[in-house]
Design a protein around this motif. Structure first.
Motif, PDB file in Angstrom:
ATOM      1  N   LEU B 296       0.839  -1.205   0.000  1.00 55.92           N
ATOM      2  CA  LEU B 296       0.000   0.000   0.000  1.00 55.92           C
ATOM      3  C   LEU B 296       0.876   1.258   0.000  1.00 55.92           C
ATOM      4  CD1 LEU B 296      -2.824   1.324   0.370  1.00 55.92           C
ATOM      5  CD2 LEU B 296      -2.435   1.157   2.823  1.00 55.92           C
ATOM      6  N   LYS B 297       0.564   2.139  -0.955  1.00 57.72           N
ATOM      7  CA  LYS B 297       1.311   3.401  -1.017  1.00 57.72           C
ATOM      8  C   LYS B 297       0.330   4.551  -1.155  1.00 57.72           C
ATOM      9  CE  LYS B 297       5.422   1.598  -3.236  1.00 57.72           C
ATOM     10  NZ  LYS B 297       5.989   1.275  -4.534  1.00 57.72           N
ATOM     11  N   VAL B 298       0.513   5.567  -0.355  1.00 54.12           N
ATOM     12  CA  VAL B 298      -0.284   6.790  -0.489  1.00 54.12           C
ATOM     13  C   VAL B 298       0.685   7.948  -0.509  1.00 54.12           C
ATOM     14  CG1 VAL B 298      -2.081   8.246   0.506  1.00 54.12           C
ATOM     15  CG2 VAL B 298      -2.168   5.772   0.848  1.00 54.12           C
ATOM     16  N   ARG B 299       0.568   8.773  -1.528  1.00 54.56           N
ATOM     17  CA  ARG B 299       1.409   9.967  -1.522  1.00 54.56           C
ATOM     18  C   ARG B 299       0.580  11.174  -1.908  1.00 54.56           C
ATOM     19  NH1 ARG B 299       5.166   8.850  -6.840  1.00 54.56           N
ATOM     20  NH2 ARG B 299       3.653   9.648  -8.325  1.00 54.56           N
ATOM     21  N   PHE B 300       0.965  12.303  -1.372  1.00 48.16           N
ATOM     22  CA  PHE B 300       0.260  13.552  -1.656  1.00 48.16           C
ATOM     23  C   PHE B 300       1.185  14.470  -2.434  1.00 48.16           C
ATOM     24  CE2 PHE B 300      -1.374  11.936   2.422  1.00 48.16           C
ATOM     25  CZ  PHE B 300      -2.682  11.684   2.030  1.00 48.16           C
ATOM     26  N   ASP B 301       0.590  15.257  -3.349  1.00 47.50           N
ATOM     27  CA  ASP B 301       1.393  16.132  -4.194  1.00 47.50           C
ATOM     28  C   ASP B 301       1.661  17.467  -3.514  1.00 47.50           C
ATOM     29  OD1 ASP B 301       1.123  14.174  -6.045  1.00 47.50           O
ATOM     30  OD2 ASP B 301      -0.487  15.164  -7.166  1.00 47.50           O
ATOM     31  N   ILE B 302       2.847  17.990  -3.764  1.00 43.52           N
ATOM     32  CA  ILE B 302       3.128  19.378  -3.400  1.00 43.52           C
ATOM     33  C   ILE B 302       3.351  20.105  -4.717  1.00 43.52           C
ATOM     34  CG2 ILE B 302       4.716  20.953  -2.245  1.00 43.52           C
ATOM     35  CD1 ILE B 302       5.287  18.788  -0.237  1.00 43.52           C
ATOM     36  N   ARG B 303       2.504  21.102  -4.983  1.00 48.26           N
ATOM     37  CA  ARG B 303       2.570  21.780  -6.271  1.00 48.26           C
ATOM     38  C   ARG B 303       3.272  23.125  -6.174  1.00 48.26           C
ATOM     39  NH1 ARG B 303      -0.616  19.999 -10.335  1.00 48.26           N
ATOM     40  NH2 ARG B 303      -1.684  18.046  -9.860  1.00 48.26           N
ATOM     41  N   GLY B 304       3.755  23.596  -7.320  1.00 50.17           N
ATOM     42  CA  GLY B 304       4.398  24.904  -7.355  1.00 50.17           C
ATOM     43  C   GLY B 304       4.848  25.213  -8.759  1.00 50.17           C
ATOM     44  N   GLY B 305       5.649  26.278  -8.910  1.00 47.31           N
ATOM     45  CA  GLY B 305       6.175  26.641 -10.215  1.00 47.31           C
ATOM     46  C   GLY B 305       5.171  27.414 -11.044  1.00 47.31           C
ATOM     47  N   VAL B 306       5.609  27.848 -12.240  1.00 47.28           N
ATOM     48  CA  VAL B 306       4.779  28.697 -13.099  1.00 47.28           C
ATOM     49  C   VAL B 306       3.479  27.990 -13.486  1.00 47.28           C
ATOM     50  CG1 VAL B 306       4.675  29.876 -15.321  1.00 47.28           C
ATOM     51  CG2 VAL B 306       6.770  29.929 -13.986  1.00 47.28           C
ATOM     52  N   LEU B 307       3.576  26.715 -13.822  1.00 49.43           N
ATOM     53  CA  LEU B 307       2.389  26.008 -14.303  1.00 49.43           C
ATOM     54  C   LEU B 307       1.724  25.187 -13.197  1.00 49.43           C
ATOM     55  CD1 LEU B 307       3.805  24.970 -17.758  1.00 49.43           C
ATOM     56  CD2 LEU B 307       2.170  26.789 -17.256  1.00 49.43           C
ATOM     57  N   ASN B 308       2.132  25.443 -11.947  1.00 46.44           N
ATOM     58  CA  ASN B 308       1.545  24.760 -10.803  1.00 46.44           C
ATOM     59  C   ASN B 308       1.654  23.240 -10.948  1.00 46.44           C
ATOM     60  OD1 ASN B 308       0.535  25.209  -8.312  1.00 46.44           O
ATOM     61  ND2 ASN B 308      -1.616  25.128  -8.950  1.00 46.44           N
TER      62      ASN B 308
END
Lengths: 306, 588
Positions: B296-308
């Protein structure tokens, strides 16, 4: 931060494009014919058609919009149909007056609204609190043309403290600013009160008191910066609400800003001016929101823009 | 300080710092004044630690706020008694004089380090401000004192901390800042109100050790307010036991633990879950597993940058496999942020995941569009029973809601079933038309259990379900869960940070760290012969409710907490588990 700014500016451009398109289509769909306004009642059908062709109004909607857009990217807002001058020049001449009025109104809103909200929160449940909240309710509900005329009558006609209308000195600025700001101050005082009441219950306020800080320091240093955070985002949105009020207030006080310009243009179906003023207002709203978002991280270090 | 305040008539013992005499605290209600603390008396000597122990509503926190002069005005107030600080009655002091004592002579630290520091001011500002409130110092000197205070609480990189904001620090570090703030002016008395309740056990241990060292160095008298008898045993010289605003018993800690005089004290001590008390050994597994979790794997995104775009991932669960057999209690233990609650959410389809989860042979879909029938087998009980019951719904409707959602029974049948469930979890039939706020914390958790039972699930996930309850209530709720298990053959996935509770109720245990299982085995294997150093640290950190117990000094150095956030493309290093015999798996 830089990436965030670039992304936000790109989104802003899209918003402006949308605003320009919707406004353009709406104006095109108006039953009033701008060419009739220019030509006058006695003009022949031939003259009317000539003017129409000359202004390019005989072209299909999309062609007209494309032309407008290509002009726009080169900084050309078009020429006024009736005033025989560039829309950009007309707006540039009147924009400083409107910006001054808006600055005055925001100042009035914040000074009045925040003070009332903070005092009401500190004296929660008292007669002072009730009086202030009733006052804020009156401020929110009173129509601007009524407030404007009332202020004019009392402070300009009867007491003669301020001039009746016009532009130029600080005294001229007071009544229009108050008229425009009074509604917002009502909102702000209510928001500030509830925000402050919440913050005063926070654990870190108890910590600050446990350190032995004075009451003034606890309120000004610890409570206020936290309580003001939700208000900042509101100021950005407020600029949009102002735009409606500015047309009214500038007319009541004879203030030579873009509100008056827009009012005259609407009456005469001077489409390039209406488009120009709408776009400038949209710019102001978009920039105001952006500014509010950019300021927030300086007060709240938890917010990082990325 | 004592110049114009009235002094006590009675001679004061030279080393008595604080004496509270007949203190009563009342609150004004519509039905007239209600007494919250009733004629409480105690004394506190220099360099001594006095624990005020009791369950919620005992008035222990109000007592500390009364000493600080910080009772929430205007409704709550001191209605009788005296609080003498070296002979000066604090209650007769005007606010200005009391303010000078607050933070200077008597300092306080609070339960919630996460919310007790101002989020918009740097640590340095908040520290120097505490010093400058009482001493006129040049700017640079206040800062130097602040730095000194941070060093005294053994904070890593103290210079850097001064410029940081509270949200940049972990819970343990924030509590260190609070302690630094409190001891910076070398107060006579330090009041610590549940100082470690919100912290992980290993951090709790560090903070308790720190408090003890500071006390030894500075000679500060400590009033320790706590519900945790383990912490009392570890820290206190003397104990005051409170119940419903009254003192039940007081005495030296060893005497009180060895021979409690009052039945309430005895009951309180008996209710404390103790390590090494686990029941009979578990029977060998014979049946097919009810739950199979694989990779089981759960990961959450961290967004950023010009295009998010996605810049990094939080690897909340990084490859976890386990089985739960029918009728078994399987526990996941670990500290905050280890991913144990995320596993629970994945199992009921509340977060997208990769890998497989099978319950009773049916796969749980990871896209959140869960089909109703597949999820009847799994129900959940959460940590905060107040927050997980809709305050505007009658409790009977709340319990019947799962039946309504799955279209089971007629309204009359559902009502009968609800009444039956109420009786089964130890509530009254006629309580079903009441609202959640009319119940106590323990009763609310029983309502949540009744709701979970409504669909006759095969598995109940209990996510920190007893953590918010008082020990005596906790013991009764745990007994109820145990009885339901035997009666209905339900399996539990029990998620907790509390090692003692886990040892008492589990059949098998998995220890989690940074999204992965580092050790798993039967209760006897994990608690009797832990293999992995992290498991050992966790077990050793639990405060033992026995004042004669001697503990070894902590091994773990204080510092940064490892992070589950990794840049895009970087994967967490997989932990390999090795069988050390009899299904006892540990990381190699």
């Amino acid at each position: 931060m830089a990436a965030y700014l670039v992304r936000r500016l790109l989104v802003s451009l899209l918003i402006l494009l949308g605003v320009s398109f919707i406004t353009f289509v709406l104006l095109y769909a108006l039953p009033a014919d701008p060419v009739r306004q220019i030509a006058g009642r006695s003009a022949t059908a031939q003259t009317v058609e000539n003017i129409r062709a000359q202004l390019g109004l005989d072209q299909p909607l999309m062609v007209q919009y494309w032309r407008y857009l290509t002009g726009l990217v080169q900084g050309d807002l078009g020429r006024s149909y009736l005033q025989r001058s560039e829309v950009s020049e007309l707006i540039a001449a009147r924009l400083p007056a409107t910006l001054l009025l808006m600055a005055g109104a925001i100042g009035c809103e914040l000074i009045l609204g925040l003070t009332m909200g903070i005092v009401a929160a500190l004296k929660r449940g008292s007669a002072t609190d009730n009086t202030l909240m009733i006052a804020s309710f009156v401020g929110v509900s009173a129509p601007q043309f009524v407030v404007g005329l009332l202020l004019l009558y009392v402070f300009a006609v009867q007491l003669k403290w301020f001039p009746i209308g016009g532009y130029g000195t600080l005294a001229h600025l007071v009544l229009p600013s108050v008229t425009l700001g009074i509604m917002g101050s009502g909102w702000y005082s209510r928001m500030m009160r509830s925000s402050m009441v919440d913050v005063l219950r926070a654990d870190y306020i108890r910590t600050a008191r446990a350190k032995g800080l004075t009451r003034a320091r606890v309120i000004l240093r610890h409570a206020l910066p936290n309580a003001i955070l939700p208000i900042i985002a509101m100021i950005g949105i407020d600029i949009g609400i102002f735009m409606g009020g500015i047309v009214v207030v500038e007319s009541v006080f004879g203030w030579p800003g873009i509100g008056q310009l827009a009012w005259q243009a609407i009456q005469r179906v001077d489409i390039p001016i209406i488009m120009g003023v709408t776009l400038v207002s949209a710019c102001a709203i978009v920039l105001g929101n952006l500014l509010a978002d950019l300021v927030t991280p300086f007060i709240d270090p938890r917010i990082r823009l990325r | 300080m004592s110049g114009d305040a009235k002094t006590s008539g009675a001679p004061v013992a030279p080393d008595t710092v604080l004496s509270v005499e007949g203190l009563s605290v009342s609150v004004r209600t519509e039905a007239g004044p209600k007494v919250l603390v009733d004629s409480l008396s105690f004394t506190l000597n220099r360099g001594e630690t006095l624990a005020i122990a009791g369950e919620s509503g005992s008035g222990k926190s109000l007592t500390s706020l009364a000493v600080m002069g910080l009772l929430p005005p205007p409704a709550v107030h001191v209605s009788a008694g005296r609080i003498l600080l070296k002979g000066t009655d604090l209650l007769s002091l005007p606010e200005g004089k009391m303010r000078a004592i607050r933070g200077d002579r008597i300092a306080m630290i609070f339960q919630e380090p996460m919310t007790s520091l101002n989020p918009v001011l740097t640590v340095g500002k908040q520290l120097t401000e505490a010093i400058e409130a009482h001493e006129t110092l040049p700017r640079g000197q206040a800062r130097a004192r602040a730095l000194e205070a941070l060093k005294a609480v053994r904070m890593s990189q103290p210079e850097r901390r001064l410029k940081q904001y509270p949200h940049e620090l972990s819970g343990g570090m924030r509590q260190r800042v609070m302690i630094a703030m409190a001891v910076a002016l070398r107060p006579d008395i330090l009041i610590a109100d549940e100082p470690t309740t919100a912290l992980d056990v290993t951090v709790q241990r560090e903070v308790l050790e720190l408090l003890r060292d500071l006390q030894r160095d500075l000679g500060t008298a400590i009033i320790l307010i706590t519900h945790d008898m383990g912490v009392v045993a570890e820290m206190a010289d003397r104990v005051v036991v409170m119940q419903a605003g009254r003192m039940v018993e007081q005495g030296p800690v060893r005497q009180l633990f060895a021979a409690p005089k009052q039945p309430y004290t005895r009951a309180l001590l008996d209710a404390v879950p103790r390590m090494g008390n686990g029941g009979a050994p578990v029977k060998a597994p014979t049946t097919e597993p009810l739950v199979r979790v694989r990779d089981l794997k759960v990961r959450f995104d961290i967004r950023g940058g010009v295009l998010n775009t996605v810049q990094a991932h939080v690897h909340a669960v990084a490859g976890v496999s386990f089985d739960i057999r029918p009728g078994e209690t399987f526990s996941l233990v670990g500290e905050s942020g280890c991913g144990k609650s995320t596993i629970a959410k994945a199992m009921v389809g509340l977060v997208p995941f990769t890998g497989t989860i099978e319950v009773a042979g049916r796969a749980v879909a990871s896209d959140q569009r869960r089909s109703g029938a597949a999820f009847r087998d799994v129900q959940m009980i959460f940590q905060d029973p107040m927050a997980s019951l809709d305050p505007r719904m009658r409790v009977g409707d709340l319990v019947a809601e799962p039946l309504v959602i799955h279209g089971i029974g007629s309204p009359v049948e559902r009502r009968a079933k609800t009444a039956e469930l109420f009786e089964r979890v130890g509530l009254e039939r006629d309580q079903i038309d009441r609202y959640p706020h009319e119940f106590s914390g323990g009763q609310r958790q029983r309502i949540c259990i009744a709701r979970a039972l409504a669909l006759q699930p095969k598995l109940i996930i209990a996510d920190e379900s007893v953590s918010a309850l008082d020990v005596s209530v906790q013991a009764r709720v745990l007994a109820l869960l145990e009885a339901l298990k035997t009666e209905f053959g339900i399996a539990y996935l029990f998620i907790s940070h509390d090692m003692a509770v886990v040892e008492n109720i589990s059949d098998r245990v998995a220890v989690m760290h940074l999204g992965q299982i580092v050790e798993t085995g039967t209760r006897a294997q994990i608690f009797g012969a832990p293999k992995h150093p992290y498991t050992k640290t966790l077990i050793e950190a639990v405060p033992v409710p026995d004042p004669t117990h001697q503990r070894k000094p902590s091994q773990r150095p204080a510092g940064e907490v490892p992070s589950p956030v990794l840049p895009r493309g970087v994967l967490p290093q997989r932990i390999l588990l090795k069988d050390t015999g009899d299904g006892h798996l540990a990381a190699v």
